[in-house]
Design a protein around this motif. Sequence first.
Motif, mmCIF file in Angstrom:
data_model
loop_
_atom_site.group_PDB
_atom_site.id
_atom_site.type_symbol
_atom_site.label_atom_id
_atom_site.label_comp_id
_atom_site.label_asym_id
_atom_site.label_seq_id
_atom_site.Cartn_x
_atom_site.Cartn_y
_atom_site.Cartn_z
ATOM 1 N N UNK A 162 0.832 -1.211 0.000
ATOM 2 C CA UNK A 162 0.000 0.000 0.000
ATOM 3 C C UNK A 162 0.862 1.255 0.000
ATOM 4 N N UNK A 163 1.928 1.258 0.821
ATOM 5 C CA UNK A 163 2.793 2.439 0.891
ATOM 6 C C UNK A 163 3.488 2.681 -0.449
ATOM 7 N N UNK A 164 3.928 1.615 -1.127
ATOM 8 C CA UNK A 164 4.593 1.774 -2.417
ATOM 9 C C UNK A 164 3.607 2.245 -3.476
ATOM 10 N N UNK A 165 2.374 1.753 -3.429
ATOM 11 C CA UNK A 165 1.348 2.215 -4.367
ATOM 12 C C UNK A 165 1.072 3.710 -4.182
ATOM 13 N N UNK A 166 1.060 4.149 -2.932
ATOM 14 C CA UNK A 166 0.792 5.563 -2.664
ATOM 15 C C UNK A 166 1.851 6.463 -3.303
ATOM 16 N N UNK A 167 3.068 5.942 -3.459
ATOM 17 C CA UNK A 167 4.143 6.750 -4.033
ATOM 18 C C UNK A 167 4.155 6.648 -5.552
ATOM 19 N N UNK A 168 4.126 5.421 -6.100
ATOM 20 C CA UNK A 168 4.282 5.247 -7.551
ATOM 21 C C UNK A 168 2.988 5.503 -8.312
ATOM 22 N N UNK A 169 1.832 5.480 -7.614
ATOM 23 C CA UNK A 169 0.531 5.832 -8.200
ATOM 24 C C UNK A 169 0.029 4.840 -9.251
ATOM 25 N N UNK A 170 0.565 3.634 -9.255
ATOM 26 C CA UNK A 170 0.031 2.570 -10.113
ATOM 27 C C UNK A 170 -0.065 1.304 -9.270
ATOM 28 N N UNK A 171 -0.672 0.284 -9.843
ATOM 29 C CA UNK A 171 -0.840 -0.980 -9.147
ATOM 30 C C UNK A 171 0.517 -1.607 -8.867
ATOM 31 N N UNK A 172 0.713 -2.137 -7.648
ATOM 32 C CA UNK A 172 1.932 -2.829 -7.257
ATOM 33 C C UNK A 172 1.566 -4.257 -6.870
ATOM 34 N N UNK A 173 2.251 -5.226 -7.448
ATOM 35 C CA UNK A 173 2.055 -6.615 -7.055
ATOM 36 C C UNK A 173 3.416 -7.225 -6.749
ATOM 37 N N UNK A 174 3.407 -8.327 -6.013
ATOM 38 C CA UNK A 174 4.666 -8.987 -5.682
ATOM 39 C C UNK A 174 4.806 -10.281 -6.466
ATOM 40 N N UNK A 175 5.912 -10.953 -6.244
ATOM 41 C CA UNK A 175 6.243 -12.160 -7.003
ATOM 42 C C UNK A 175 5.198 -13.263 -6.805
ATOM 43 N N UNK A 176 4.717 -13.413 -5.560
ATOM 44 C CA UNK A 176 3.731 -14.459 -5.281
ATOM 45 C C UNK A 176 2.446 -14.233 -6.056
ATOM 46 N N UNK A 177 1.955 -12.993 -6.070
ATOM 47 C CA UNK A 177 0.723 -12.691 -6.807
ATOM 48 C C UNK A 177 0.897 -12.964 -8.292
ATOM 49 N N UNK A 178 2.077 -12.687 -8.816
ATOM 50 C CA UNK A 178 2.347 -12.929 -10.236
ATOM 51 C C UNK A 178 2.292 -14.423 -10.550
ATOM 52 N N UNK A 179 2.937 -15.246 -9.726
ATOM 53 C CA UNK A 179 2.935 -16.690 -9.956
ATOM 54 C C UNK A 179 1.518 -17.254 -9.827
ATOM 55 N N UNK A 180 0.769 -16.777 -8.842
ATOM 56 C CA UNK A 180 -0.615 -17.228 -8.682
ATOM 57 C C UNK A 180 -1.457 -16.879 -9.909
ATOM 58 N N UNK A 181 -1.203 -15.719 -10.500
ATOM 59 C CA UNK A 181 -1.936 -15.307 -11.693
ATOM 60 C C UNK A 181 -1.630 -16.244 -12.860
ATOM 61 N N UNK A 182 -0.370 -16.639 -13.012
ATOM 62 C CA UNK A 182 -0.002 -17.571 -14.084
ATOM 63 C C UNK A 182 -0.672 -18.923 -13.863
ATOM 64 N N UNK A 183 -0.651 -19.395 -12.624
ATOM 65 C CA UNK A 183 -1.285 -20.679 -12.329
ATOM 66 C C UNK A 183 -2.783 -20.620 -12.625
ATOM 67 N N UNK A 184 -3.419 -19.506 -12.296
ATOM 68 C CA UNK A 184 -4.854 -19.378 -12.554
ATOM 69 C C UNK A 184 -5.150 -19.422 -14.053
ATOM 70 N N UNK A 185 -4.272 -18.877 -14.876
ATOM 71 C CA UNK A 185 -4.469 -18.908 -16.323
ATOM 72 C C UNK A 185 -4.293 -20.300 -16.909
ATOM 73 N N UNK A 186 -3.380 -21.093 -16.342
ATOM 74 C CA UNK A 186 -2.998 -22.359 -16.958
ATOM 75 C C UNK A 186 -3.699 -23.575 -16.372
ATOM 76 N N UNK A 187 -4.413 -23.419 -15.252
ATOM 77 C CA UNK A 187 -5.108 -24.572 -14.668
ATOM 78 C C UNK A 187 -6.268 -24.986 -15.570
#
Length: 500
Positions: A162-187
């Motif tokens: 949340x703190x990083x989003x407040x500074x960069x003003x765009x969506x911030x995700x981490x490595x875990x969320x990215x991997x989960x997104x790939x798994x959701x696409x390929x299941x």
Amino acid sequence: MSETAADDQDTPETSRADAVIDRVLSRAGTAVAEGGTAATDYDGDQYDREERAALRRVANLSTELEDITEVEYRQLRLEKVVLVGQWSHGTSEDAEISLRELAALAETAGSEVLDGVLQRRPHPDPATYIGKGKAHEVRDIVAAVGADTVIVNDDLAPSQRRALEDVVKVKVIDRTALILDIFAQHAKSKEGKAQVELAQLEYLLPRLRGWGESMSRQAGGQVGGAGAGMGSRGPGETKIELDRRRIHTRMAQLRRDIKAMEPARAVRRERRLGLPNVAIVGYTNAGKSSILNRVTGAGVLVENALFATLDPTVRRSQTPDGREFTVSDTVGFVRDLPHQLVAAFASTLEEVAHADLMLHVVDASHPDPESQIRAVREVLADVPGADQVKEVLVLNKADIADPETLLRLRGRREITIEVSALTGEGIEELMELIGRELPRPEIPVDVVVPYTRGDLVSEVHRHGEVLAQSHVPEGTHLSALVDAGLAARLEEAGVPSASV
């Protein structure tokens, strides 16, 4: 792009930073290189690749709100991204390899990598992960290249995100969320989808965001004006509490569903009982599915992307001496694999523990294959019984690997073999190695099987080792080595040769 947290403007530092940019954005030496995947005749028609390619994300069609503070949770927007990496130990080359892997993950998820930032810190900043100064630098990069997402190559605490989003003003995700997104696409299978959803909910639960008291679902007594009297006063259950309760309920249901699928897996395993099993494991995109296609002709999906294969595949094959065995292709591993996924896919990984032989496929062309081997073994350490399975290191992509790397890997204490799934080099030697290392039947039998039980004779040829065979008036005279179960069935149905 800056390699350190300091804003050093000296010419050598600038040149070094430019070199890092070139290496990060070049895809050279990454798990995903430029160009498509060269499919061989052993890979079949590859219909799944056409299906997956037909469902690409289309950029700039989102109608989501621009103010990131107005939402509690949204689906990931992975279109144009900037990568952020951090390292506190090891070499700068190790950090660059890790960031290139993050770029490959982002591209697999359907995004376009525009830029990347590497930072050297002794430990992450507890507030914004990269510190206030570096966060403003990332904000300027995002604005300059027109990115809409920042991906951090680490796990972020909810407050850090949340703190990083407040500074960069765009969506911030981490490595875990990215991997989960790939798994959701390929299941694709029912079990795979349930496992991915369970992992996503476990990740989401501590990251729910709310609007405070305005999210209250009940407001009786003084709050509601006239009110409804005693028993209804107070803020009641807030929406975020309601969401948490619903998530807990859904997670419990998913766990029950996954557990209910265990008997079906046990039945499928029983059907394969008597056949030796080979499990293929390895780092994602090491070439496991290509090896499976070479060994069995399965024709499963082969794609130059991370986590292209998610649902396990089991196929049959034969050793050069004619013995049948099954081959199980498992989900690929990755460095720092989210613990939610390891727990959710425990039922899938148990295939490894039931195997007679483990083929650990290694991308020999990778700049640091030893780190990939360590990452795979860290995951397998959480699978009960996996450490008891005999392991063979299959050094894939030997046709493009560095000779020094191959020499280094040959010196390991494990059994190693060099192959190329693309060219077919070393596949015959691999099949011979599988035939030598798979357990052989040990119980000797000498029986005459009636001609009405030709199924038993066929099973002896498939699962056992026939030493001699002849035909007598009473039936087929067999002298063979078989397993205990088959020996019992032969004894029950056959006639001892001495009495014939």
